[in-house]
Scaffold this motif. Structure first.
Motif, PDB file in Angstrom:
ATOM      1  N   GLY A 113       0.687  -1.402  -0.212  1.00  0.00           N
ATOM      2  CA  GLY A 113      -0.115   0.184  -0.026  1.00  0.00           C
ATOM      3  C   GLY A 113       0.880   1.258   0.006  1.00  0.00           C
ATOM      4  N   GLY A 114       2.044   1.179  -0.171  1.00  0.00           N
ATOM      5  CA  GLY A 114       2.673   2.207  -0.461  1.00  0.00           C
ATOM      6  C   GLY A 114       2.482   3.247  -1.786  1.00  0.00           C
ATOM      7  N   ILE A 115       3.073   4.275  -1.958  1.00  0.00           N
ATOM      8  CA  ILE A 115       2.619   4.983  -2.997  1.00  0.00           C
ATOM      9  C   ILE A 115       3.217   4.612  -4.447  1.00  0.00           C
ATOM     10  N   ALA A 116       4.473   4.245  -4.090  1.00  0.00           N
ATOM     11  CA  ALA A 116       5.265   3.641  -5.211  1.00  0.00           C
ATOM     12  C   ALA A 116       6.570   3.321  -4.704  1.00  0.00           C
ATOM     13  N   GLY A 117       7.442   2.511  -5.590  1.00  0.00           N
ATOM     14  CA  GLY A 117       8.747   2.263  -5.102  1.00  0.00           C
ATOM     15  C   GLY A 117       9.138   0.954  -5.023  1.00  0.00           C
TER      16      GLY A 117
END
Length: 310
Positions: free
Chosen positions: A157-161
């Motif tokens: 559920g992070g933004i991106a990466g």
């Protein structure tokens, strides 16, 4: 926490897996003075990156295994290992419903690579699912490989990466290649903070999600016209092959969501060799707020509506 999830001595945060993986493979190839990498035909690098491993990184590929089956030691032992620098193992294999090889077979694949001085790289976009199936820690699974990539937005559920993990000298080289490829953005802190929060919120629940999927899959297979792949899910995702025309199913999913405020299916992501629509079921915390029977009844009703629409 972000930099130690894979249990390797060193790691590097990168903006995407599309950068992390060919970067890792480039290093393995350079270290062995070879240019070929072994990939399953359903690898993300083959299907979804516009040939970047070749066009940007100068690498060649050898396709290994059957498109419809998990990669196995039997697929590798018939190969000529010459010129192969790295073997990519996707765990789990998303395009075939999150399937995983048996642990003994996985170890045999790694040993084959080691015997031929071939690096092992784990495409672990969804590696978080594997401890529940293998009954081993992320560190134990990652120890099989020379390098490991994990996503920080899929399931987490992070933004991106992404995180690329490996030995210290490997990561030191990866930092140089990241700079060359424009991967060193001036600031990563929003992505890292979101990933830290996502790991805290979601990582522990993924084992429960795998168990839930293993109950849900066989239940959904009881619906006429539905086949589950694999029959018993091995990860917190699996595929439904549905005997329904794609456009009709798309329209039914939209109409059902609007009427019942329940999104019971994702839109079909592909059509199989028999003309059936393939929909992916991904189990997360929101899915588990309801019983498996809840989803069974909604899917049955939704597909009944689709039959009437057709």
């Amino acid at each position: 926490m972000v930099f130690h999830v894979a249990g390797k001595p060193a790691a590097l945060f990168l903006p995407s897996g599309t950068l992390a993986q060919p970067l890792a493979l480039k290093i393995h190839c350079d270290q062995r003075n070879r240019t070929s990498i072994g990939l399953h035909p359903t690898s993300h690098l083959v299907l979804h990156e516009q040939g970047g491993y070749q066009k940007l990184w100068g690498l060649n590929t050898r396709l290994l295994g059957d498109t419809q089956k998990v990669l196995s030691f039997a697929d590798l032992k018939v190969q000529d290992p010459d010129h192969l620098a790295a073997l990519v193992l996707e765990l789990p294999m998303r395009e075939i419903g999150g399937q995983l090889p048996a642990w003994d077979d996985l170890e045999a694949q790694v040993n084959w690579a080691r015997q031929h001085t071939i690096a092992v790289h784990i495409d672990g976009a969804r590696l978080w699912h594997c401890p529940a199936y293998y009954q081993r820690s992320l560190a134990e699974i990652s120890a099989l490989a020379d390098s490991v990539y994990v996503s920080l937005y899929k399931d987490i559920g992070g933004i991106a990466g992404a995180v690329l993990a490996g030995e210290a000298d490997f990561i030191a080289e990866a930092k140089i290649w990241s700079r060359r490829a424009g991967g060193n953005l001036i600031s990563f802190y929003p992505y890292i903070l979101a990933a830290e929060q996502g790991l805290e919120d979601n990582l522990e629940s993924i084992t429960e999600a795998v168990t839930y999927a293993q109950k849900l899959g066989p239940l959904l297979a009881s619906i006429p016209g539905v086949t589950v792949n694999p029959a018993t899910p091995q990860a917190a995702l699996f595929h439904l092959h549905i005997d329904a025309e794609r456009q009709a199913l798309n329209e039914t999913i939209d109409a059902y969501a609007e009427q019942h405020e329940v999104v019971v299916l994702s839109k079909p992501r592909a059509i199989d060799e028999h003309g059936k629509s393939i929909c992916e079921i991904s189990v997360g915390r929101s899915t588990m707020e309801h019983s498996v029977e809840f989803w069974l009844e909604h899917l049955r009703t939704c597909l009944d509506n689709c039959s009437r629409r057709a």
